[in-house]
Every structure is written in C-alpha cells, then in structure tokens.
Design a protein around this motif. Sequence first.
Motif, PDB file in Angstrom:
ATOM      1  N   THR A 293       0.352   8.574   7.290  1.00 55.73           N
ATOM      2  CA  THR A 293       1.490   7.669   7.442  1.00 55.73           C
ATOM      3  C   THR A 293       1.717   7.278   8.903  1.00 55.73           C
ATOM      4  O   THR A 293       1.950   6.109   9.203  1.00 55.73           O
ATOM      5  N   ASP A 387      -0.921   1.955   0.787  1.00 57.13           N
ATOM      6  CA  ASP A 387      -0.987   3.412   0.741  1.00 57.13           C
ATOM      7  C   ASP A 387      -1.451   3.799  -0.659  1.00 57.13           C
ATOM      8  O   ASP A 387      -1.097   3.135  -1.631  1.00 57.13           O
ATOM      9  N   GLU A 388      -2.212   4.871  -0.755  1.00 60.35           N
ATOM     10  CA  GLU A 388      -2.746   5.333  -2.050  1.00 60.35           C
ATOM     11  C   GLU A 388      -3.410   4.147  -2.740  1.00 60.35           C
ATOM     12  O   GLU A 388      -3.098   3.796  -3.867  1.00 60.35           O
ATOM     13  N   GLY A 541       2.088  10.994  -2.319  1.00 61.14           N
ATOM     14  CA  GLY A 541       2.794  10.652  -1.095  1.00 61.14           C
ATOM     15  C   GLY A 541       4.044  11.409  -0.694  1.00 61.14           C
ATOM     16  O   GLY A 541       4.382  11.451   0.477  1.00 61.14           O
TER      17      GLY A 541
END
Length: 683
Positions: A293, A387-388, A541
């Motif tokens: 992150t 993200d992901e 996350g």
Amino acid sequence: MGLDLFAIPVEKLRGVSTQKSGELHALGIYTIGDLLEYYPFRYEDYRLREFGEVKDGEKITVQAVVAAFPSLQRYGRTARLLCAVSVEGMVVTAVWFNRAFLKDQLEVGREVIVTGKWDQRRRQITVAESEFPDRGTARSGTLQPVYSVGGGITQTWLRKKIDEALTQYGAMIPELLPASVVHRHELMPRREAIVRIHRPENSREGQEARRRMVYEELFLFELKLQAYRAANRKQPDGIAHPIKGEDIRDFAAALPFELTDSQKQVINEITADMKRSYAMNRLLQGDVGSGKTIVAAIALYASVKAGYQGALMVPTEILAEQHYRSLTKLFEPYGVQVALLTGSATDRKRRDILAGLEMGLVDILIGTHALIQDDVIFRKLGLVVTDEQHRFGVGQRSVLRRKGLNPDVLSMTATPIPRTLAITVFGDMDVSTIKERPKGRLPIKTYSVKHEMMDRVVGFIRREAELGHQAFFICPLIEESEKLDVQNAIDLHTQLKLTLPELKIGLLHGRMSAAEKDQAMADFAAKLTDVLVSTTVIEVGVDVPNATLMIVMDADRFGLSQLHQLRGRVGRSEFQSYCVLIANPKSENGQERMKAMADTDDGFEIARRDLELRGPGEFFGTKQSGVPEFRLANLIEDFAMLEQARDDAAELTALPEFWTSPSYEGLREFLRREAALQGEPLD
Ligand code: ADP
Ligand code: MG
C-alpha cells in the motif's frame, strides 16, 4: 508448423468422408497441420521384453510359438481359452477371455505375439491383445500412440490417418526454431520430432520428441509476448511524469517507519517507468503484509506532484474505506485531496465528487469498480493503481485505463509467483517484486486442530485478549445450509457472545449493508470490539495491526492461497501472531493444505504448492484471461524450460536481423498470423 500444411484441408487424405471430417472438426482438426500437431497423450507399450526383466503383475509383450493344442473352457457366458506357448525356450500358459474364435488359429508351431499381464507364480499371461506376425504385424515391437478420441473417431483409425499424413506430407514439415537455439538445447529437428512424437522407437525417443515440441511451444509463446511488448514499447504516447527525486525522498523520510530495501527498489522501478514517455504497465507483487500500500501511495503521490490525478481501484468497499482512511491521513500534510467513490455513495455525494474530479479539485480517487462507470471523468488522469488485481477482469482494468490518455498502470497482487511465470501469465506486464517483509515481523505460528478442540480455541482468544490483542474468526458461509455441515457466522457470533461475555464480539458478513460493514470494520480497527466474526469479506487487504489471532472455521473448505491471504490479516506488527485452522481431519486434500500452511508462511512457496495442487487454470482463475493454454507444455513441470525459452526469445527479438533477415521469415510469418488471429492486442 509450416503454414502450407495449415492450408491443406484434412479432407485431402484418403478415406476422410464428410461424416469423418465433421468428427475430426469436432476434435479441432481441420487441416493436415492440425492433424500432425494432434499429439498423443501417452503411449501403449508393445515392445517385446524378456521374462528376466519383468516383475510379477506387470504388462508385457512377448513373441511366442504355439506349443500345444489350445483348450476352451466355458463358464456361463465366459469363454476361457488356454494355450501352452513357448517363449525363449520356456513354456508358459497364455489365457484369453472371450476369444473363442482364436482356437482354430492357434496352430502348433505358429508364431503369436501376445500382450498381457504376467503372473509369475502361475507362469501365465492373461492376454489383452494378440496378433500373428505372419499376417503382417502392426503393433508389436512398438510404442503405440494413444490419442484423445471421440465421436466416431477410433484410436486405430486416427493412428492410421496420422501415419498416412506423416508419409504423405512429412517432408513438408519445416524447421521453425533458429539453428542456434536447436543447437544450444540439443533439440531434435522439427520434422523428426513430429514423426517421433507419433511413432517413437523407444520411450527415450518419445521423450526427446516431446521435449523438442514443448520447447518450441514455450519459445513461440514467449516470442509472441516479447514481440508484442517490443512493438508497444516503441509508442511514446504515454505520460512522461516529471518526477523529482527529492519529493519522493522527503515524503519517505516523513513516514513513521523506514522503507525496506525491497520497497525502495520497487519504488525506483515504478518511478523510473513513470518518468518515461511510454505507458507503464507494471505488476507489483509482494506477499501479504509486505507493504504494497505504501508503495502505491508513493507512486500516487509522485503522479500528483507531477501535476496529474491518480486512481486507486480495489475489489471491496471495506478495502476502499480502509485505503481512504489511511491515505487521507498520509496525504493530509501535503494538501493532496483524496476522495472515495463506492457503489453506496449517495447521489449528492457522488455528484460532488465527480464535479471535483472533472475540475481537478480531487487529486486521488479511491473506489471499487464504481470508478469505471461512464460518468466518472478525470481532468488529467496520470496513474491508475489496482489493488488485488486478480479480483478484477482484464476488461475492468482497461476501462479504467481508458479514462485517461494512456495513463501509467500499476497492478498489485498478493499472490507472488516466480518472475518468469508472472511475465508469462500476465503477458505484457513488467514485474516488480517486494521480496521481504518489514523488519521485526515474527513468523506466524500456525496450527491445525479438530472441531472438538473448540474449547481450547476459545481459551486462546481469551488469552490474546488479556494481552490486549484482537482476533479474527472466519466462517465459510453465512447461512445454515442443510447439505453443507458448516457453522454460520451469525450462530457463531451468538455462541461466542455467550462463552466470552467479558469480550466484545463484532460481526461482519456479506448480507450486511455497506454502512453496517464499514461500521463493524471501523469498530474493530478502533479496538471497540475484541473479536471479529466474519465471512471471507475480509479476506483481502484488511490491515489491523493489533490483531494477532486468526481462526478459520472449516479451513479445509478453503484453497491454499485463500488461507494464506486470511492468515496474512495477522502478523502485521511486532507481536507474535497465530493462525488456528479448524479442519475436518477426514478431508484428504484438506489435510495436505493444512500441512502446507503449517510448514511455511512464505507466499511464494504457498503459491507454488497451490499451483501444483490446483493446476494453472484454476489457480489463476477464470477472470485472469492471460493464462496460456498449452498443448504439451505444463507451466509447472516445464518451468525450467520456460525460463530458457524466455531468455532465448529475448535474445532473438533483440537482434536487428530478426526483423529483416530471410532466415527468420518463418517466425515472422508465425507472429503475423498470431496477430491476425488475435485481432486487438491484449489489455
Ligand atoms: P500488503 O502488502 O499486504 O498490502 P500493507 O501495505 O497493508 O501490506 O502493509 C502491512 C502493514 O505494514 C501496514 O500496517 C503498513 O503500514 C506496514 N508497513 C508497510 N511498510 C512498512 C515498513 N517498511 N516498516 C514497517 N511497517 C511497514
Ligand atoms: Mg494490501
């Protein structure tokens, strides 16, 4: 395969009727080229062997001479034909079942070749197949290819057609690989390999032929990838972010922790890419908890400092909220404006955000797939981060990219795989990897227990709570299902409230409204609850460093990568963390997964085992459209070869003469044909 062979319809072969041709088409065989590349998936062994080398119960093929008159016995519907035959001067009994018609053919002194199971004690062969050499032999003495057949196509017919095709067209099979590569890896010439893969003299030859074709398959695949990348690289139509090194250094220096060397390295790779004028398309991989992150945040900051806007797309609202909270705090001192857009935003809020975005008042927009809707318009989008990324389809990512003029793209994943494999599977992406976790992190202790040990699990929660820490308790399903013996989150929540009255137990599941979910998560993050009972909505996350205990109910229902993700929710501080997997000991491959989890908490190792257990198709998931389907090659077993093929292809495409010299015309033709088949380039 020479293109000409792909231009010859398979109907050109004798005996391919309209019906047969339809059946061949159903197997994907339209041309002679297709037929020749229709490889066997194994071989039937009819090679002659000596008794000396055969073990009891093994299958053998021997050349025998009929030694006495056969006798026929009948038991109900079964006919048993017994015949003494001599093999290498030794007399053994050959037994046929339901082959009464052979009786008259087994004349004393006649040669017969039999294949069957050898029974050492009875000195007997139970014959599966037999043939008489004086009628012209077909199988014996050979390895016979076994093809995947279906419809009206039989094994024997297909073997015959492939044989005919080899005889008739074999000479037309061209070499495709550069001589240097063939030489370097001591590969069989292509024509020979195709003949031998269908008709090997022995298994070593079959293997060598296969090795050559596997190599070719991987090489051509890598070549295609790299040629495409090289072509793309030449288009300087992306954004050249003017990034100042000192801005990044100042920002990093103000963080509450020191970046790891790995983080610094990937930040350098990313910002170097962002400065270049072609569009970045980079995959950032790093194990759960490796600190992706902050890397994304720095990249977004760099884009904003350079005068652009950034977008961060995440798969769940919970994660969007979490990133929104942490990035807002992080960017506050720098006057960077962060906004959150999720599906549950009110119309009014949404209108405000969209207006701010279009006017350039919003610097960074965080959200779920709500970001890709038509009315989301950026003024000057410079960087897109997902993200992901495995949670998104290729389509969703490219929609977001099209919201700017070739913005830079960074995709993050917590399922790290070897570099070559990543580059292969993720096609046109460059790959950066965070190899280490932040300093001072202890390995998570992992245990697998039975349901009966629930009392002790509860005791564990109590103990961690006394230390001031928190626990996650994950359930696979949210509702009682009769078929599945799964305890649901709602029941467990009620039960834990009764057994642990001194603790505050939160609940989180997919049926709650977005606001309720966010509240439950925020309460847990703020330590207003001690235990969070949840379904897998928290899987990806979520970052609550004070949580040290992860309990997974019915863990055998989860895949390995998923379990590792869940476990990654703890171990995010310097406290010792634990993962307790409650599993059914009777679940067979479940136990294999539990063992893998207890053995290692290295994400690379977990991914490797998961790939092995599930195979690439399932591992990468259906959404990941990039997973190549190979005919012969296996991404895992042939991994070493994939790496070589990749290096060779890179070397070749870097040669200027590759693009001009007539000796590479075959490969260039292959690339042109592939591009034509594909139409549009990949995402
Ligand atoms: P992931 O890679 O799984 O997305 P996160 O980015 O959520 O991991 O980071 C995990 C935790 O580690 C966060 O609490 C983050 O603030 C912290 N963190 C990240 N980098 C460092 C570092 N270099 N040193 C210490 N803590 C770090
Ligand atoms: Mg993360």
